[in-house]
Design a protein around this motif. Structure first.
Motif, PDB file in Angstrom:
ATOM      1  N   MET A  16      27.656 -12.965  38.750  1.00 20.78           N
ATOM      2  CA  MET A  16      27.747 -13.542  40.085  1.00 20.78           C
ATOM      3  C   MET A  16      27.155 -12.590  41.123  1.00 20.78           C
ATOM      4  N   ALA A  17      27.429 -11.300  40.993  1.00 22.30           N
ATOM      5  CA  ALA A  17      26.876 -10.317  41.925  1.00 22.30           C
ATOM      6  C   ALA A  17      25.353 -10.276  41.816  1.00 22.30           C
ATOM      7  N   ASP A  18      24.831 -10.349  40.596  1.00 24.14           N
ATOM      8  CA  ASP A  18      23.378 -10.359  40.401  1.00 24.14           C
ATOM      9  C   ASP A  18      22.743 -11.566  41.087  1.00 24.14           C
ATOM     10  N   MET A  19      23.357 -12.734  40.913  1.00 25.14           N
ATOM     11  CA  MET A  19      22.827 -13.939  41.546  1.00 25.14           C
ATOM     12  C   MET A  19      22.883 -13.808  43.067  1.00 25.14           C
ATOM     13  N   ALA A  20      24.010 -13.349  43.589  1.00 25.36           N
ATOM     14  CA  ALA A  20      24.183 -13.237  45.040  1.00 25.36           C
ATOM     15  C   ALA A  20      23.171 -12.267  45.645  1.00 25.36           C
ATOM     16  N   ARG A  21      22.926 -11.133  44.982  1.00 21.35           N
ATOM     17  CA  ARG A  21      21.936 -10.189  45.504  1.00 21.35           C
ATOM     18  C   ARG A  21      20.540 -10.789  45.496  1.00 21.35           C
ATOM     19  N   GLY A  22      20.250 -11.646  44.528  1.00 20.65           N
ATOM     20  CA  GLY A  22      18.955 -12.324  44.491  1.00 20.65           C
ATOM     21  C   GLY A  22      18.800 -13.343  45.612  1.00 20.65           C
ATOM     22  N   TRP A  23      19.865 -14.073  45.904  1.00 18.08           N
ATOM     23  CA  TRP A  23      19.814 -15.103  46.941  1.00 18.08           C
ATOM     24  C   TRP A  23      19.861 -14.519  48.347  1.00 18.08           C
ATOM     25  N   TYR A  24      20.584 -13.424  48.513  1.00 16.67           N
ATOM     26  CA  TYR A  24      20.817 -12.851  49.843  1.00 16.67           C
ATOM     27  C   TYR A  24      20.437 -11.370  49.866  1.00 16.67           C
ATOM     28  N   PRO A  25      19.150 -11.052  49.759  1.00 23.23           N
ATOM     29  CA  PRO A  25      18.755  -9.635  49.738  1.00 23.23           C
ATOM     30  C   PRO A  25      19.186  -8.883  50.994  1.00 23.23           C
ATOM     31  N   GLU A  26      19.346  -9.599  52.097  1.00 23.16           N
ATOM     32  CA  GLU A  26      19.780  -8.963  53.346  1.00 23.16           C
ATOM     33  C   GLU A  26      21.229  -8.490  53.280  1.00 23.16           C
ATOM     34  N   LEU A  27      21.967  -8.940  52.266  1.00 24.30           N
ATOM     35  CA  LEU A  27      23.371  -8.532  52.104  1.00 24.30           C
ATOM     36  C   LEU A  27      23.546  -7.503  50.986  1.00 24.30           C
ATOM     37  N   LYS A  28      22.454  -6.909  50.534  1.00 24.34           N
ATOM     38  CA  LYS A  28      22.524  -6.008  49.374  1.00 24.34           C
ATOM     39  C   LYS A  28      23.532  -4.882  49.546  1.00 24.34           C
ATOM     40  N   ASP A  29      23.745  -4.428  50.779  1.00 23.13           N
ATOM     41  CA  ASP A  29      24.707  -3.349  51.012  1.00 23.13           C
ATOM     42  C   ASP A  29      26.151  -3.830  50.943  1.00 23.13           C
ATOM     43  N   ARG A  30      26.357  -5.131  50.946  1.00 21.40           N
ATOM     44  CA  ARG A  30      27.710  -5.692  50.908  1.00 21.40           C
ATOM     45  C   ARG A  30      28.083  -6.238  49.529  1.00 21.40           C
ATOM     46  N   ILE A  31      27.103  -6.324  48.638  1.00 21.08           N
ATOM     47  CA  ILE A  31      27.356  -6.877  47.304  1.00 21.08           C
ATOM     48  C   ILE A  31      27.250  -5.750  46.291  1.00 21.08           C
ATOM     49  N   VAL A  32      28.317  -5.560  45.558  1.00 16.67           N
ATOM     50  CA  VAL A  32      28.371  -4.463  44.592  1.00 16.67           C
ATOM     51  C   VAL A  32      27.203  -4.533  43.610  1.00 16.67           C
ATOM     52  N   LEU A  33      26.639  -3.368  43.265  1.00 15.30           N
ATOM     53  CA  LEU A  33      25.525  -3.309  42.329  1.00 15.30           C
ATOM     54  C   LEU A  33      26.016  -3.417  40.887  1.00 15.30           C
ATOM     55  N   GLY A  34      27.030  -2.639  40.549  1.00 18.50           N
ATOM     56  CA  GLY A  34      27.533  -2.661  39.174  1.00 18.50           C
ATOM     57  C   GLY A  34      26.467  -2.256  38.182  1.00 18.50           C
ATOM     58  N   LYS A  35      26.395  -3.006  37.070  1.00 17.51           N
ATOM     59  CA  LYS A  35      25.386  -2.774  36.034  1.00 17.51           C
ATOM     60  C   LYS A  35      24.613  -4.081  35.843  1.00 17.51           C
ATOM     61  N   PRO A  36      23.571  -4.294  36.656  1.00 14.24           N
ATOM     62  CA  PRO A  36      22.840  -5.562  36.616  1.00 14.24           C
ATOM     63  C   PRO A  36      22.447  -5.978  35.197  1.00 14.24           C
ATOM     64  N   GLY A  37      22.673  -7.247  34.916  1.00 15.96           N
ATOM     65  CA  GLY A  37      22.301  -7.814  33.623  1.00 15.96           C
ATOM     66  C   GLY A  37      23.295  -7.599  32.506  1.00 15.96           C
ATOM     67  N   ARG A  38      24.333  -6.828  32.749  1.00 18.10           N
ATOM     68  CA  ARG A  38      25.323  -6.572  31.693  1.00 18.10           C
ATOM     69  C   ARG A  38      26.539  -7.463  31.923  1.00 18.10           C
ATOM     70  N   TYR A  39      26.600  -8.531  31.148  1.00 17.76           N
ATOM     71  CA  TYR A  39      27.663  -9.520  31.311  1.00 17.76           C
ATOM     72  C   TYR A  39      28.624  -9.436  30.139  1.00 17.76           C
ATOM     73  N   VAL A  40      29.856  -9.096  30.442  1.00 19.06           N
ATOM     74  CA  VAL A  40      30.864  -8.828  29.425  1.00 19.06           C
ATOM     75  C   VAL A  40      31.059 -10.002  28.474  1.00 19.06           C
ATOM     76  N   TYR A  41      31.049 -11.233  28.982  1.00 16.09           N
ATOM     77  CA  TYR A  41      31.339 -12.366  28.107  1.00 16.09           C
ATOM     78  C   TYR A  41      30.293 -12.560  27.016  1.00 16.09           C
ATOM     79  N   ARG A  42      29.167 -11.879  27.128  1.00 13.05           N
ATOM     80  CA  ARG A  42      28.140 -11.978  26.089  1.00 13.05           C
ATOM     81  C   ARG A  42      28.344 -10.961  24.971  1.00 13.05           C
ATOM     82  N   ASP A  43      29.219  -9.977  25.184  1.00 14.04           N
ATOM     83  CA  ASP A  43      29.473  -8.956  24.167  1.00 14.04           C
ATOM     84  C   ASP A  43      30.308  -9.529  23.031  1.00 14.04           C
ATOM     85  N   GLN A  44      30.043  -9.054  21.822  1.00 14.00           N
ATOM     86  CA  GLN A  44      30.848  -9.483  20.676  1.00 14.00           C
ATOM     87  C   GLN A  44      32.279  -9.015  20.841  1.00 14.00           C
TER      88      GLN A  44
END
Length: 97
Positions: A16-44
């Motif tokens: 969700m954070a990755d999508m939000a940063r893509g849609w609202y680049p002007e809010l990049k300082d307000r949206i946590v970076l985390g580890k882009p592309g690493r989605y826990v639900y995809r892990d075994q």
């Protein structure tokens, strides 16, 4: 302001954070970076939770945010989350925090 997002399928806040940063680049300082592309639900080995209790207590039927989980999808995940983000930003403009 509190956002309650009840879903019928797995999702990850990083996604969700990755999508939000893509849609609202002007809010990049307000949206946590985390580890882009690493989605826990995809892990075994990741477990999922049931929304049976929310259906019983709240009396609502949840729709899946996205596909890929063997569920009937009423709406794409991106569309649902984009609508929620737009609404939250509109509420913020109105002075709700």
């Amino acid at each position: 302001m509190t956002l309650l997002l009840v879903d019928a399928a797995a999702f990850d806040y990083q996604e969700m954070a990755d999508m939000a940063r893509g849609w609202y680049p002007e809010l990049k300082d307000r949206i946590v970076l985390g580890k882009p592309g690493r989605y826990v639900y995809r892990d075994q080995g990741v477990y999922t939770v049931s929304n049976d209790e929310s259906k019983k207590v709240l009396g609502i039927k949840c729709k899946a945010l996205g596909s890929g989980h063997g569920l009937m999808v009423d709406r794409p995940k991106k569309e649902t989350f984009k609508d929620e983000m737009d609404r939250l930003l509109e509420l913020e403009k109105q002075g709700l925090k």
